[in-house]
Design an enzyme around this catalytic site. Structure first.
Site, PDB file in Angstrom:
ATOM      1  CB  VAL A  66      -0.279  -5.850   4.233  1.00  0.00           C
ATOM      2  CG1 VAL A  66      -1.270  -5.161   4.773  1.00  0.00           C
ATOM      3  CG2 VAL A  66      -0.152  -6.165   2.803  1.00  0.00           C
ATOM      4  CE  LYS A 122      -3.913   1.069  -1.121  1.00  0.00           C
ATOM      5  NZ  LYS A 122      -4.725   0.613   0.193  1.00  0.00           N
ATOM      6  CB  SER A 176      -0.941   0.077   1.282  1.00  0.00           C
ATOM      7  OG  SER A 176      -1.980  -0.766   1.068  1.00  0.00           O
ATOM      8  CE1 TYR A 191      -3.988  -0.293   4.642  1.00  0.00           C
ATOM      9  CE2 TYR A 191      -2.147  -0.866   6.469  1.00  0.00           C
ATOM     10  CZ  TYR A 191      -2.707  -0.885   5.062  1.00  0.00           C
ATOM     11  OH  TYR A 191      -2.013  -1.358   4.234  1.00  0.00           O
ATOM     12  CE1 TYR A 226      -4.578  -1.030  -5.020  1.00  0.00           C
ATOM     13  CE2 TYR A 226      -4.983  -3.058  -4.835  1.00  0.00           C
ATOM     14  CZ  TYR A 226      -4.762  -1.932  -4.391  1.00  0.00           C
ATOM     15  OH  TYR A 226      -4.755  -1.906  -2.942  1.00  0.00           O
TER      16      TYR A 226
END
Lengths: 310, 310, 310, 310
Positions: free
Chosen positions: C263, C71, C68, C245, C193
């Site tokens: 993660v 992102k 992530s 998160y 992605y």
């Protein structure tokens, strides 16, 4: 008996007359182009009884897109194939949510609330896809046998239209798959599901084909056992609590029959021990139920005293 | 006829025997101390028929806390008093949520999904509080008349216990009030509601008092009209889709009768055209329904073929 | 200055020592086999400063799956390409929900709450897929330029693993598509992605590559403008409210830096006007954040007084 | 220095001029009559710096209803009294929901997401009610000390108005109580809470009273320690992620300061190491934040380069 039949036909025609302009209270489904083009003025109604009569009026012989009514047939096939194992993968509770809600599916970890909301029907489609070598053909064959009519067909124009507007159903399928509750590949499941929805049938064919649910699982036309008495009971129970989308409670409240509607404008209602009513008129109310179709079933149930809650 | 009655009593006793140890599968309600102390071994069942018989077995004459079964009586009183206006303030759809969920109430802007979840029953309590000068007395009088028994009483110990554990119901009441859907002051509404819940009745009294719902609104014992046939129909419809908490669908699926349970361990089931079954056993399953009470109704419905979905 | 650098290296090594057994408090991500196999004992930390130093300790040069953290890079690319139009398709509010919740996406009609929850990152992936002829290559090229290191690579083993466990992300993609908020085909969007997520980088590379966010959009190594000062501000703001998160509030509360975790066990934290910290240790807490990685950033921020909230 | 102060006053006046007609973009809060009557044209702004200046323009000395800005003061009092135990009863995460949502409170079993949404502030009010013998007086005394102004008062007209429109807050209070997360009686908690909200203060008083948050817990006017540096940090972090209702993310994104707004039209923003800005203009946007108040803070932060994210 013959007199009664004539009476019933007169009654159906009278009821249709009353509904003549009520179609203006609804709106033809427009989420796919193939449905949006159907004339809002078409309307028909059929009554099939377990003692062998099928009476109709209006456009009762014109085939229309059965859409979610197909969920009833799919469910019976899946119950027959999987037995009680099916109920580990789908619940039998009313949903209290719109038919295509994804929220509840997340809460309940991929177990649909019941087999007649979209998520549940997709799960049933997965069962059929996974357990029949040619599930679409098996489905069509089942319908033709039930209606005793080889002319029942899949409307390919509707099918293609569904397929190209299927993102929301795909979302539900993948969400269930992420919870491990779908066996087959999602594109296959969707293909079966949209095939089911795209079957075209008339009021007459639908009423006749569902008689076994009014007769403890036995088709009175042939004496064939279609499902066990227990499973006929179960389907009727589910249709009573959940068959009319998020208007199911109101339908029970004011009509009182196990029923299933589709966004093609069809409504079927089971009268245990008596027969099946099927009505059709494309314009829908805000819940996705046919305005005139619902009225016709309601009026007829009231006139003939058919409710199961009295 | 006499033979049938003897048969029915034998059958009830046989069914009770089968259930002897099933109470261990459940847990007596412990959210209020006054209920937690009831013996889990008590069990009883009564059947009242519209032709005048009341047959019972086991502890069928011992009064217990009727709890949510009171929602049925309150609803009938509110329907009689307000007429169709009631349905602008409460819906008639199954909830798809636990009975005391506050989430759905927020979504639906203070309109409860139906009158037999807690929020809906609080709304009914508001109607009674606002439209009767002495609503608690009126409620008790109504029950005594229906059961033809002046001995029915309010268990004050239970009432006080409810009152001191009523925060969640208060939250629902204030939320509805914030949406403008409650007229009276919340403490008054709660006081009426907890009074209703605290009434003690036996299986025999409950079965007898609800006969009008099996008989189109007319009490067969007196020929008094308790409500219109339409309203009896409506109550039965609501009980069919929503009467057994979040197990209502499963109950329809496997039993097939309009029914209402309470956390005191009672279950009433209406058999239209035939009569009323009331069973009682305090231990509850995870949905809040009596384990043995549900089994008793289920077994009896199956043996006598009482389901409305066949 | 040199003394400071030596001090910082000593400090990093000391902080790593303290964390030696804390990895046991977490659990290596196991939703895909390719991540589950990484050793829980690996740990590293790097600090890159805008005045040109990159100091590291432990396994700071071992590449790991950035997951992530990707992102952040994708967001900057999409902001550069689409401009303010991007913010019509994705919001910038914290979500108050787990990173992969589909509920909020339904409520908010397919508009993700922010670009660093999964739904938002999928939307960004759609922008890149639709606006670059070869979006995966463009992404990799962007990273290599930022890190000034041509060795950065896509871990194909991780990519394949992601692809075969991607049902939940597919569900979110199709749900957004059903609301008309996705342009490309979902399989393409997912492919981009998962490629992003599968990039492998070391602490040293990550810290160095994100310096522009600590320096008003300008990469201090090259003086190249990577994004506008306004967009650097925006990214830091989003990372502050939503980067960790559903533990973002607690991280702000106790650490006080814009940060993003993955993660794979990586954590990057931006210190405006100073530099970037990147830590890594695979075992995760229940929110999906690296236990040791979070501790390392927290300890360092406290010792050096880096919080933006003082 | 004097020149700077003159410059700042000129700047504030210039910024007010620009906003002259923007109040028309918002709507004065009308959920209670006492607020609905305030003139929409009033507007003021003050800046207090930790080096001792308080500069204002417009209606900066007119007291207004501080409403939710009171949550900041209540939180500091509760942190001082309870210590870390407070964080077992309230979380520190952004909510992703409207400030008065009851849904999340149910999901999270009575633990509010943070202390500056209504549920969290009610929990804080419970702490104060339970741990101070005269909590309202203690609150007022705290404010007067912080602002060094004995004239700060409770607007009783507003208080009465709040009290008679408090059903929704009562619902949240009772829901938390049902989860065991409220100690005092709800009417007492509400009485304290509405008292807090009903305090009237001017921009000048508010800016001056919150300087300790920009100065690591120490009031620069008196050198008194108001809270620990850690707690000042925590409050600023919470205000950064959650202080501007469901527009907190956007405010961080475009302004970049810890801030709290109230439906009376006030906005306070903390600039760590520099001072406090307070603006006021009654008309609110759809999130409940003052349109002009937000603009004033935004413009000033941009001109002076105050954002914490650069």
């Amino acid at each position: 008996m013959i007199k009664n039949i004539i009476n019933l036909r007169d009654k159906l025609e009278a009821l249709l007359l009353i509904q003549e302009n009520f179609h203006n209270d609804g709106k033809v489904a427009d989420y796919i182009p193939a449905l949006a083009g159907v004339s809002p003025k078409l309307m028909g109604v059929s009554v099939a009884t377990i003692d062998g009569n099928v009476i109709g009026a209006g456009d009762h012989q014109i085939p229309f897109s059965i859409q979610s009514i197909s969920k009833v047939f799919g469910l019976v096939m899946a119950m027959n194939r999987l037995g009680d194992e099916l109920w580990h993968r789908v619940n039998m509770e009313p949903s209290g949510q719109p038919f295509n809600s994804i929220i509840q599916l997340e809460w309940e970890k991929g177990i649909p609330r019941n087999p007649v909301i979209n998520a549940g029907a997709l799960l049933v489609a997965d069962v059929l896809t996974s357990h029949f070598s040619a599930s679409k053909l098996a489905f069509l064959t089942f319908l033709r046998k039930l209606a005793a009519d080889e002319n029942i067909f899949i409307d390919n124009h509707v099918y293609q239209s569904e397929l190209s507007h299927g993102s929301r159903n795909a979302a539900m399928g993948y969400l269930m798959k992420s919870f491990g509750n779908i066996e087959a590949e999602i594109p296959e499941v969707l293909s079966h599901y949209f095939t089911q929805c795209s079957v075209a049938m008339s009021c007459q064919q639908l009423a006749s084909s569902l008689l076994f649910l009014a007769n403890k699982g036995i088709d009175p036309k042939t004496n064939n056992t279609i499902c066990s008495p227990r499973d006929a009971h179960r389907v009727n129970a589910i249709l009573s609590t959940s068959g009319m989308y998020d208007q199911s409670g109101e339908f029970a409240f004011s009509v009182g029959l196990p029923a299933k509607s589709g966004v093609g404008g069809g409504v079927v209602a089971i009268v245990p021990g008596y027969g099946v009513i099927c009505s059709w008129s494309p314009p829908l109310n805000r819940f996705g139920n046919s305005v005139v179709g619902t009225n016709l079933v309601s009026d007829l149930a009231e006139e003939l005293g058919l409710s199961i809650y009295h």
